[in-house]
Design a protein around this motif. Structure first.
Motif, PDB file in Angstrom:
ATOM      1  N   VAL A 161      -1.771  -5.878   4.514  1.00 16.21           N
ATOM      2  CA  VAL A 161      -1.170  -4.638   4.055  1.00 16.21           C
ATOM      3  C   VAL A 161      -0.056  -4.295   5.022  1.00 16.21           C
ATOM      4  O   VAL A 161      -0.290  -4.141   6.218  1.00 16.21           O
ATOM      5  CB  VAL A 161      -2.204  -3.497   4.023  1.00 16.21           C
ATOM      6  CG1 VAL A 161      -1.529  -2.186   3.618  1.00 16.21           C
ATOM      7  CG2 VAL A 161      -3.319  -3.844   3.062  1.00 16.21           C
ATOM      8  N   VAL A 162       1.158  -4.225   4.518  1.00 16.33           N
ATOM      9  CA  VAL A 162       2.297  -4.066   5.412  1.00 16.33           C
ATOM     10  C   VAL A 162       2.420  -2.646   5.928  1.00 16.33           C
ATOM     11  O   VAL A 162       2.650  -2.408   7.090  1.00 16.33           O
ATOM     12  CB  VAL A 162       3.600  -4.495   4.731  1.00 16.33           C
ATOM     13  CG1 VAL A 162       4.782  -4.198   5.619  1.00 16.33           C
ATOM     14  CG2 VAL A 162       3.543  -5.970   4.434  1.00 16.33           C
ATOM     15  N   ALA A 163       2.273  -1.707   5.070  1.00 17.80           N
ATOM     16  CA  ALA A 163       2.461  -0.326   5.506  1.00 17.80           C
ATOM     17  C   ALA A 163       1.315   0.502   4.972  1.00 17.80           C
ATOM     18  O   ALA A 163       0.740   0.188   3.947  1.00 17.80           O
ATOM     19  CB  ALA A 163       3.772   0.224   4.969  1.00 17.80           C
ATOM     20  N   ALA A 164       0.968   1.506   5.680  1.00 16.61           N
ATOM     21  CA  ALA A 164      -0.025   2.438   5.172  1.00 16.61           C
ATOM     22  C   ALA A 164       0.581   3.821   5.104  1.00 16.61           C
ATOM     23  O   ALA A 164       0.089   4.753   5.705  1.00 16.61           O
ATOM     24  CB  ALA A 164      -1.263   2.424   6.062  1.00 16.61           C
ATOM     25  N   PRO A 165       1.693   3.947   4.421  1.00 17.79           N
ATOM     26  CA  PRO A 165       2.384   5.236   4.430  1.00 17.79           C
ATOM     27  C   PRO A 165       1.786   6.185   3.399  1.00 17.79           C
ATOM     28  O   PRO A 165       2.444   6.581   2.458  1.00 17.79           O
ATOM     29  CB  PRO A 165       3.825   4.871   4.102  1.00 17.79           C
ATOM     30  CG  PRO A 165       3.755   3.546   3.392  1.00 17.79           C
ATOM     31  CD  PRO A 165       2.370   2.988   3.560  1.00 17.79           C
ATOM     32  N   VAL A 166       0.532   6.527   3.617  1.00 15.51           N
ATOM     33  CA  VAL A 166      -0.248   7.259   2.627  1.00 15.51           C
ATOM     34  C   VAL A 166       0.445   8.548   2.209  1.00 15.51           C
ATOM     35  O   VAL A 166       0.524   8.876   1.038  1.00 15.51           O
ATOM     36  CB  VAL A 166      -1.633   7.581   3.200  1.00 15.51           C
ATOM     37  CG1 VAL A 166      -2.444   8.368   2.186  1.00 15.51           C
ATOM     38  CG2 VAL A 166      -2.352   6.305   3.580  1.00 15.51           C
ATOM     39  N   LYS A 219       3.999 -10.664   7.542  1.00 10.97           N
ATOM     40  CA  LYS A 219       2.703 -10.009   7.287  1.00 10.97           C
ATOM     41  C   LYS A 219       2.424  -9.934   5.802  1.00 10.97           C
ATOM     42  O   LYS A 219       1.317 -10.191   5.349  1.00 10.97           O
ATOM     43  CB  LYS A 219       2.706  -8.585   7.862  1.00 10.97           C
ATOM     44  CG  LYS A 219       2.471  -8.535   9.342  1.00 10.97           C
ATOM     45  CD  LYS A 219       2.237  -7.091   9.763  1.00 10.97           C
ATOM     46  CE  LYS A 219       1.997  -7.011  11.250  1.00 10.97           C
ATOM     47  NZ  LYS A 219       1.688  -5.640  11.665  1.00 10.97           N
ATOM     48  N   MET A 220       3.455  -9.547   5.060  1.00  8.92           N
ATOM     49  CA  MET A 220       3.237  -9.428   3.619  1.00  8.92           C
ATOM     50  C   MET A 220       2.887 -10.784   3.027  1.00  8.92           C
ATOM     51  O   MET A 220       1.985 -10.901   2.196  1.00  8.92           O
ATOM     52  CB  MET A 220       4.477  -8.860   2.946  1.00  8.92           C
ATOM     53  CG  MET A 220       4.372  -8.905   1.433  1.00  8.92           C
ATOM     54  SD  MET A 220       5.522  -7.775   0.632  1.00  8.92           S
ATOM     55  CE  MET A 220       4.660  -6.225   0.813  1.00  8.92           C
ATOM     56  N   ILE A 256      10.690  -4.183   3.097  1.00  7.97           N
ATOM     57  CA  ILE A 256      10.114  -5.449   2.650  1.00  7.97           C
ATOM     58  C   ILE A 256       9.279  -5.258   1.385  1.00  7.97           C
ATOM     59  O   ILE A 256       9.223  -6.147   0.529  1.00  7.97           O
ATOM     60  CB  ILE A 256       9.308  -6.100   3.791  1.00  7.97           C
ATOM     61  CG1 ILE A 256      10.267  -6.654   4.836  1.00  7.97           C
ATOM     62  CG2 ILE A 256       8.375  -7.198   3.275  1.00  7.97           C
ATOM     63  CD1 ILE A 256      11.217  -7.734   4.317  1.00  7.97           C
ATOM     64  N   ALA A 257       8.656  -4.100   1.263  1.00  3.61           N
ATOM     65  CA  ALA A 257       7.914  -3.835   0.024  1.00  3.61           C
ATOM     66  C   ALA A 257       8.846  -3.887  -1.184  1.00  3.61           C
ATOM     67  O   ALA A 257       8.491  -4.399  -2.249  1.00  3.61           O
ATOM     68  CB  ALA A 257       7.209  -2.475   0.115  1.00  3.61           C
ATOM     69  N   GLU A 258      10.065  -3.380  -1.022  1.00 10.29           N
ATOM     70  CA  GLU A 258      11.052  -3.466  -2.108  1.00 10.29           C
ATOM     71  C   GLU A 258      11.590  -4.892  -2.254  1.00 10.29           C
ATOM     72  O   GLU A 258      11.739  -5.402  -3.370  1.00 10.29           O
ATOM     73  CB  GLU A 258      12.222  -2.501  -1.858  1.00 10.29           C
ATOM     74  CG  GLU A 258      11.864  -1.035  -1.995  1.00 10.29           C
ATOM     75  CD  GLU A 258      11.385  -0.661  -3.386  1.00 10.29           C
ATOM     76  OE1 GLU A 258      11.871  -1.257  -4.365  1.00 10.29           O
ATOM     77  OE2 GLU A 258      10.504   0.210  -3.494  1.00 10.29           O
TER      78      GLU A 258
END
Lengths: 260, 260
Positions: A172-177, A166-167, A104-106
């Motif tokens: 914040v959708v993901a926290a893939p730090v 959510k987005m 979804i970020a993309e």
């Protein structure tokens, strides 16, 4: 329903049973995914598909049909593949929520992304997983783990639609730090799969030209090579550089009179 | 699979079709829920149920059968009911994720909780919703919202099992932010920087050998190349392959009598 899910494609690789295709259509549509693509289906008869996807004829008629997976993924910048199998080190393995957040970020940037599902009896072959930026396994009861195709699509479609909501709600959708691809923000567009596929072909030609690989012994080398580039998530400029490098290896030798 | 889901019951109110009961059994069991309860089912023939829930006879035989919903809920401290209908002000309406978090928070205290699903044609009656601490609606595409019983159970069982895993991982369940996941797990050690540096040197030599780069114009190409490999986080085996590739480019040309 959110429009972000419009940028998500569900790709079924060699589906064998039209009832399952219908279940996939229905589950996708339930959560706002309208773009389905079939790669080399066994039958794909629209009326049989509609049995399990009532009132979905428009979506069914619009389904893309492709002979190869590469064609089906040509316009996608990110692909995840569903698999139940134990992993080797080749692939980045994520859970459904993480995969959905990344897709979804993309999609939020207006880019097309894809979720791949394999055939009912055997799942996705390694050659399909090799085309994925990440591989998704659904954590199930180890004593009763069998999930069918329609259910897997439902679950992923649900996750994607939830990430989209959510987005759009500003969360914040993901926290893939720790994920390398999220630490990476390029001023260029991400490389499309079609370009990567061409570059991989050029790479294989170059490795053959220098006799680094020969015929069928290429497979594990090419898998490793694809894996590196997919994990790194090249941008278009990098893609051009690498394509150029592999092309030049062959071209240089030609100029020097060595015919590979 | 987590034991927290053992405290969750799936309650089907007046299910009409045994195939749907089987789908509910299968979906529940996929995600570690073994306790199913039937309230006043139309048939509930174990062999018909088993058609869509293969290898689940034990679970099917243990299913509770009740004449009234109150009896079915006797030992439950929290119940949520699934409904597709527009809400009145009577009930607290939550999304699946929130419901699952609340159920698992209770289950973690050793208490039994329940998820209620109504009959296929009419859903849960108001009298059933009145017995719920919260009512759950699954957000779907308003133009294509029909979800069947088995799919609703699958989706809720998935949410509950995910909340259970999060809680057992020590996360705060009610604030469902995805955990940072370490992206890449290889069976090999990560490549040490010293090895990467040597490989980059070999790469530069190869690119010069094929006249892809010349002298100071190398900089941006080499920067891009390093960036890709560092983002991908190579393991030692991949490092060896890439070192080999770049070395072979030079070696092959030497063998062919081309001196870079």
């Amino acid at each position: 329903m959110t429009s972000l899910t419009e940028n998500v494609s569900v790709v079924l690789v060699e589906p064998q049973d039209d009832i399952n295709i219908g279940n996939a259509v229905r589950a996708s549509k339930n959560f706002g995914i309208e773009d389905l693509r079939l790669v080399n289906p066994a039958h794909a008869d629209r009326d049989r598909i509609a049995i399990s996807a009532p009132r979905a004829h428009e979506t069914i008629d619009r389904m893309g049909r492709f002979e190869t997976l590469d064609e089906a993924l040509d316009d996608c910048v990110m692909t995840v593949g569903l698999t139940a199998r134990a992993r080797s080190a080749h692939w980045r393995v994520v859970e459904p929520e993480q995969a959905a957040a990344e897709l979804i970020a993309e999609a939020a940037k207006g880019r097309r992304v894809a979720m791949l599902f394999g055939r009912e009896d055997s799942g996705l072959p390694n050659s399909a997983l090799d085309r994925c930026q990440a591989v998704v396994t659904i954590p199930t009861n180890p004593d009763y783990s069998s999930i069918n195709l329609g259910q897997a699509v439902l679950l992923m479609a649900w996750e994607v639609s939830r990430a989209a909501r959510k987005m759009q709600a500003g969360e914040v959708v993901a926290a893939p730090v720790s994920a390398p691809q999220n630490a990476w923000h390029s001023e260029f567009e991400p490389a499309p799969m079609a370009g990567l596929t061409r570059m991989f072909g050029q790479a294989e030609a170059a490795l053959e030209a220098i006799e680094f690989v020969k015929g069928s012994s290429n497979d594990h080398i090419m898998r490793s090579l694809r894996s590196v580039f997919l994990r790194a998530r090249l941008d278009t400029r990098e893609l051009a550089i690498w394509h150029g490098i592999f092309k030049e290896i062959v071209a240089y030798m030609r100029r020097k009179g060595i015919e590979p």
